[in-house]
Design a protein around this motif. Structure first.
Motif, short mmCIF file in Angstrom:
data_model
loop_
_atom_site.label_atom_id
_atom_site.label_comp_id
_atom_site.label_asym_id
_atom_site.label_seq_id
_atom_site.Cartn_x
_atom_site.Cartn_y
_atom_site.Cartn_z
N TYR A 1 6.70 12.93 5.55
CA TYR A 1 6.64 11.96 6.63
C TYR A 1 5.44 11.05 6.37
O TYR A 1 4.29 11.49 6.45
N LEU A 2 5.70 9.78 6.06
CA LEU A 2 4.63 8.83 5.77
C LEU A 2 4.82 7.60 6.63
O LEU A 2 5.85 6.91 6.55
N ASP A 3 3.84 7.30 7.48
CA ASP A 3 3.88 6.13 8.34
C ASP A 3 2.62 5.30 8.10
O ASP A 3 1.52 5.68 8.50
N ILE A 4 2.79 4.18 7.39
CA ILE A 4 1.67 3.26 7.14
C ILE A 4 2.00 1.89 7.74
O ILE A 4 1.48 0.87 7.30
N SER A 5 2.83 1.87 8.76
CA SER A 5 3.26 0.62 9.38
C SER A 5 2.12 -0.08 10.11
O SER A 5 1.12 0.53 10.47
N ASN A 6 2.33 -1.38 10.35
CA ASN A 6 1.38 -2.20 11.11
C ASN A 6 -0.02 -2.19 10.50
O ASN A 6 -1.00 -1.88 11.14
N ASN A 7 -0.06 -2.50 9.19
CA ASN A 7 -1.30 -2.70 8.47
C ASN A 7 -1.20 -4.01 7.70
O ASN A 7 -0.42 -4.89 8.09
N SER A 8 -1.96 -4.16 6.64
CA SER A 8 -1.90 -5.40 5.85
C SER A 8 -1.75 -5.07 4.37
O SER A 8 -2.39 -5.69 3.51
N PHE A 9 -0.92 -4.10 4.05
CA PHE A 9 -0.69 -3.75 2.65
C PHE A 9 0.07 -4.88 1.95
O PHE A 9 0.92 -5.55 2.56
N THR A 10 -0.22 -5.06 0.68
CA THR A 10 0.37 -6.16 -0.08
C THR A 10 1.02 -5.65 -1.35
O THR A 10 0.97 -4.45 -1.66
N GLY A 11 1.63 -6.60 -2.06
CA GLY A 11 2.26 -6.26 -3.32
C GLY A 11 3.68 -5.78 -3.13
O GLY A 11 4.21 -5.75 -2.02
#
Length: 659
Positions: free
Chosen positions: A448-458
């Motif tokens: 379970y991985l939730d990295i939503s609502n950030n500013s990740f790029t690429g």
């Protein structure tokens, strides 16, 4: 030798019962029970009128061939309970729990002069609880778990998980030696009758999940209480100082009520307490009045969703046997004390939604907690920086980590790569930047991985396509949580890590490029959310390989091409959203696709279908509405999970599963 044989015959006659089988009267009473069942769970093959009822399944008799026990739990019984059981004058224990029995509970049972244990929990019994008669004959009490010299008959009354309604009758006050009263998960209402507090023999009072209300001021009279469970009702007022008179109390559960005020100082006198659960009330003030140092047996302390203020009192860290501590959703402030390292057995810690500061020092302190498996510290440390240094070295047994909604800046730190037992990682709603590190695929148990609502790029990194748990149908470890984990939106309760679905949530970031074809390798996924990014290109056909998928959200991107027709083969798909892209062509109109709302496809003028305004092949048809869907709506749609069994799953408040 003849004289020896005669002696043996005489001895055998002395020790043999007076009769060789049960009486016709008792057999008839049991057969009346059988006759009242619409489903007998196969009892009819054993309960035959031409055989001794003492040999029947679930029946136990004494040496006088009188029925003493009727034990028919979990037999699939349906129908009503016959009052004829009240004719079994030697009946001591009646257990009809975990069946599907309906109708009323016969008064003949609760007024029986012989029954000492009555368990009809987990059925469908309804009606009001009858008032008990004013007196019942006395008889010896024989309960294996509660040895006692003598007492009136009824000692254990277990009525939980039925449909009983109405008030608790004052007649219970006549049960002068009742040791256990359990009637949770019914529809009982009104206040606790004053007579109930006169049953000083009570050791276990369990009435959770009803509609009871009023104050609990008389509770201090029940000085023999070991368990007090009044959770999930509508009780008001404060915890009285008389709680300190309950010297034997081990379990105090008042969660999900409307109680208020400060915790009484006298709570410190309940030195045998093992569990204190006061979550979801309106308790307030500081905790310093309670001398936690005197509660050396305390293992679980749950104060979730209250209005406590001040700093976390260091005396809590004197409770060295604590395994679970939940202080979330209060107004605690300041830094975490190093003394928390005294809690060598602490497995479950939730401090989220307070006003704690200094995340770096917090993680340095907690990393030495070798027993820690679940850590929730989100909604604290606002606008601080994600710690990157190597001084955070530990957490080797951590399985759940949430640092969500902290507005943390920085990147995903490398020290997370050392958490080889991590199964769930929540980093959503921060200000993290950069790329997702390649070592993410080395966390072999992460599902379970939730990295939503950030500013990740690429581009979406290939390492995410290599996550072992998402590539297989292997279930997460069956580890039990120390505290009951529940979804307050649906009242679903969870006790195990494996109850959660496999999720990959990359929504609301700045990912670019195409959706990699390797996405089709993640065959264990239940929910895939790539919404609100800047992804382009076509939807890869390989998504159709994700046959376990229940949620697919690709909305708010720049996708082109058609919706693959093979998506109709995702038979478990219950939530689908491709709105606000640049897709074209016909929408599949078979299977579950005919059930998805128009909003799932809006903002794609080139899509057509009989289900929406733009009909295929109609040159005069108007375009599909391109009305903008706000971020809040996209977020809600993106994070909603609806399971096939009807479970609504909202990822916005997922952290509240654990507090």
């Amino acid at each position: 030798m003849p004289s020896l044989g005669l002696a043996l015959m005489l001895l055998a006659s002395l020790i043999s019962p007076a009769s060789s089988s049960c009486s016709e009267h008792e057999k008839s009473s049991l057969l009346q029970l059988l006759a009242g069942l619409s489903r007998d769970g196969g009892l009819a093959t054993s309960w035959r009128s031409n055989t001794d009822c003492c040999t029947w399944e679930g029946i136990t008799c004494n040496q006088d061939r009188k029925v003493t026990d009727v034990s028919l739990a979990s037999r699939g019984l349906e129908g009503s309970i016959s009052p004829s059981l009240g004719n079994l004058t030697g009946l001591l224990r009646l257990n009809l729990s975990r069946n599907s029995l309906s109708g009323a509970l016969p008064l003949e049972l609760v007024s029986s002069s012989s029954i000492i244990v009555l368990d009809v929990s987990f059925n469908r019994l309804a009606g009001a609880l009858h008032e008990l008669p004013s007196s019942t004959p006395a008889r010896p009490l024989q309960i294996p778990t509660t040895p006692c010299a003598s007492a009136p008959s009824l000692a254990v009354l277990e009525l939980s998980f039925n449909k009983f309604s109405g008030n608790i009758p004052p007649g219970f006050g006549n049960c002068s030696v009742l040791k256990m009263l359990s009637a949770g998960y019914n529809n009982l209402c009104g206040t606790l009758p004053g007579e109930l507090f006169n049953i000083t023999s009570l050791e276990h009072l369990s009435l959770p999940n009803n509609w009871l209300d009023g104050a609990v001021n008389g509770i201090g009279k029940l000085t023999n209480l070991v368990t007090l469970d009044l959770g999930e009702n509508g009780f008001t007022g404060n915890i009285p100082e008389s709680i300190g008179d309950l010297k034997r109390l081990e379990e105090l559960q008042l969660e999900h009520n409307n109680m208020s005020g400060e915790l009484p100082t006298a709570l410190s006198n309940c030195t045998n307490l093992v569990t204190i659960d006061l979550n979801t009330n309106r308790f307030s003030g500081e905790l310093n009045k309670v001398k936690f140092a005197s509660l050396s047996n305390l293992r679980k302390l749950d104060l979730l969703f209250n209005d406590f203020t001040g700093t976390i009192p260091e005396s809590i860290y004197s409770c060295t046997n604590l395994t679970a501590l939940r202080l979330s959703y209060n107004r605690f402030h300041g830094q975490l004390s190093e003394k928390i390292s005294n809690l060598k057995y602490l497995s479950f810690l939730s401090l989220s939604n307070n006003s704690l500061t200094n995340i770096t020092r917090t993680l340095q302190i907690l990393s030495s907690s070798k027993s820690l498996t679940t850590l929730y510290i989100g909604c604290n440390f606002l606008d601080e920086t994600m710690p990157q240094d190597d001084s955070i070295d530990g957490f080797e047994n951590l399985q759940v980590l949430s640092m969500s909604e902290c507005s943390l800046s920085g990147t995903i730190p490398d020290w997370l790569s050392k958490l080889k037992n991590l199964g769930m990682l929540f980093l959503q709603s921060n200000q993290l930047t950069g790329r997702v590190p390649d070592w993410i695929s080395s966390l072999n148990l992460l599902f379970y991985l939730d990295i939503s609502n950030n500013s990740f790029t690429g581009e979406i990194p290939p390492a995410l396509m290599e996550m072992p748990m998402l590539r297989s149908d292997k279930t997460p470890p069956k580890v039990f949580f120390e505290l009951l984990v529940w979804n307050e939106n649906t009242f679903m309760q969870y006790l195990m890590l494996s109850a959660f679905p496999k999720v990959l949530n990359l929504a609301i970031n700045n990912f670019t490029g195409v959706i990699p074809e390797e996405i089709g390798q993640l065959k264990g996924l239940i929910s895939l959310n790539l919404s609100s990014n800047r992804l382009s290109g076509e939807m890869p056909e390989q998504i159709c390989n994700l046959t376990n998928l229940q949620v697919l959200d690709l909305s708010g991107n720049q996708l082109t091409g058609t919706i693959p027709a093979a998506l109709k083969n995702l038979h478990f798909l219950s939530r689908f959203n491709v709105s606000n892209n640049d897709l074209e062509g016909p929408i599949p109109n078979v299977g579950q696709f005919s059930t998805f709302p128009d909003s799932s496809f809006g903002g794609n003028p080139k899509l057509c279908s009989p289900m929406i305004t733009n009909h295929c092949g109609s040159a005069e048809a108007g375009p599909v509405s391109t009305k903008h869907i706000g971020n809040e709506v996209i977020f809600a749609i993106a994070f909603g999970i609806f399971f096939g069994v009807g479970v609504l799953y909202d990822q916005i408040v997922l952290a509240r599963y654990f507090g």
